[in-house]
Write a protein that holds these residues in place. Sequence first.
Motif, short mmCIF file in Angstrom:
data_model
loop_
_atom_site.label_atom_id
_atom_site.label_comp_id
_atom_site.label_asym_id
_atom_site.label_seq_id
_atom_site.Cartn_x
_atom_site.Cartn_y
_atom_site.Cartn_z
N GLY A 33 0.82 -1.22 0.00
CA GLY A 33 0.00 0.00 0.00
C GLY A 33 0.85 1.26 0.00
N VAL A 36 2.40 1.60 -3.59
CA VAL A 36 1.40 2.04 -4.57
C VAL A 36 0.97 3.47 -4.29
CG1 VAL A 36 -0.96 1.62 -5.39
CG2 VAL A 36 0.60 -0.30 -5.04
N GLY A 37 0.81 3.80 -3.02
CA GLY A 37 0.43 5.17 -2.66
C GLY A 37 1.50 6.18 -3.03
N GLY A 55 1.16 10.29 -0.29
CA GLY A 55 0.58 9.11 -0.92
C GLY A 55 1.05 7.83 -0.27
N GLY A 59 -1.45 5.31 1.55
CA GLY A 59 -1.45 3.94 1.03
C GLY A 59 -1.06 2.93 2.08
#
Length: 68
Positions: A33, A36-37, A55, A59
């Motif tokens: 997460g 990806v964030g 982000g 994430g």
Amino acid sequence: MQRVMFSAVVATMLLGLSACSGMSTQDKNTAIGAGVGAVGGAVLTGGSTAGTVGGAAVGGIIGHEVNK
């Protein structure tokens, strides 16, 4: 030069993946997460540091909470 960069990227990926072998599922989800964030934050803000870090934080939190 491209060959050296490719080799560096492959070596970094292999080291990163080997570090995940002892992680729990929740820890893996948090790391995925965050990654990806970070990419999403960088893309949405044009590569700004604050967007990337924000982000990654969002994430990581979402990834941590997925299996609860």
